[in-house]
Design an enzyme around this catalytic site. Structure first.
Site, PDB file in Angstrom:
ATOM      1  CB  CYS A  42      -0.982  -0.022   1.164  1.00  0.00           C
ATOM      2  SG  CYS A  42      -2.349   1.148   0.976  1.00  0.00           S
ATOM      3  CG  HIS A  82      -3.533  -3.505   3.182  1.00  0.00           C
ATOM      4  ND1 HIS A  82      -2.548  -3.098   4.066  1.00  0.00           N
ATOM      5  CD2 HIS A  82      -4.036  -2.381   2.618  1.00  0.00           C
ATOM      6  CE1 HIS A  82      -2.478  -1.776   4.048  1.00  0.00           C
ATOM      7  NE2 HIS A  82      -3.362  -1.311   3.169  1.00  0.00           N
ATOM      8  CD  GLU A  86      -1.267  -6.100   5.368  1.00  0.00           C
ATOM      9  OE1 GLU A  86      -1.907  -5.091   5.717  1.00  0.00           O
ATOM     10  OE2 GLU A  86      -0.868  -6.278   4.199  1.00  0.00           O
TER      11      GLU A  86
END
Length: 247
Positions: A110, A214, A216
């Site tokens: 990001c 994202h 993660e």
């Protein structure tokens, strides 16, 4: 071989007059541990500390967070530009350039992708909703662990190979800025239907990769495909750590 140490850049958060400090989302830590690394959160710090970070860590994850100060790509803030942290910008630019010099892998997520681009001479769209004619929703309304829109992958890129040569995938989306002009040595690896660059890598080596979504949080939500991104990054850190130790 010992597990690689991955430095995670942090942002500054003030919860109250009695609680403030450096912060990185738990999902970054969870994903790196799942991928076989030792995560280390790096506080925002002056240049000499960043020099030591570059020596200490085997690779770097540039995390998400606030906007990049537009002065670093030659513009004044637009009405849609949000809060920025100049001290963090400068520390992360320095870290990107040192990592390249020392042949240490960098994974930008990001804001991290945007930082990589500006550090290498690129520019940003300061506010997608006000600067694009027909943008899709890039700040999703559903929980961050869920995907919300599709991105198309460019063939022959590192990302395409890591993500099992799929032509498109569904990703989450939590941003209002994005890459405008690419930085030196970077190429587009994925894009959304409204033309926003959603991923980049370097044309001459596999040490830098960045995604606008994202992974993660999707990894923490159980996505094996997004976990593959972290495994690839951690494996690259292992390989480069071994190669650097033999020089």
């Amino acid at each position: 071989m010992t597990k690689p140490i991955i430095g995670i850049t942090s942002g500054f958060v003030k919860l109250s007059n009695f609680s403030e400090g450096d912060y990185a989302h738990q999902d970054y830590i969870t994903s790196l541990i799942k991928a076989g690394a030792v995560p280390l959160i790096l506080p925002i710090a002056p240049g000499p500390c960043v020099d030591q970070y570059a020596e200490l860590c085997d690779g770097f994850l540039l995390s998400g967070g606030c906007d990049v100060n537009p002065q670093y790509f030659g513009e004044d803030p637009s009405p849609g530009c949000g809060v920025f942290d100049t001290e963090r910008d400068e520390a992360e630019f320095q870290l990107v350039r040192l990592a390249i010099k020392k042949s240490k892998p960098v994974f930008g997520i990001c804001r991290g992708l945007q930082v990589m681009n500006v550090a290498l001479g690129g520019t940003l769209i300061q506010d997608i909703p006000s600067e694009l004619d027909h943008p899709i929703q890039h700040e999703q309304k559903v929980p961050r662990r869920q995907g919300s829109h599709r991105v198309s992958l460019e063939k022959e890129t590192q990302l395409y190979k890591v993500l099992k040569e799929q032509e498109s995938i569904v990703v989450n989306s939590l941003h209002h800025q994005s890459i405008d002009r690419l930085g030196d040595g970077l190429r587009t690896a994925a894009f959304s239907s409204d033309g926003i660059i959603e991923a980049i890598d370097m044309t001459d080596n596999g040490l830098l990769m960045g995604v606008q979504w994202h992974p993660e949080s999707m990894t923490a939500g159980g996505s094996e495909l997004m976990l593959d991104l972290f495994k690839h990054f951690v494996d690259t850190c292992k390989e480069m750590k071994q190669a650097n130790s033999e020089v």
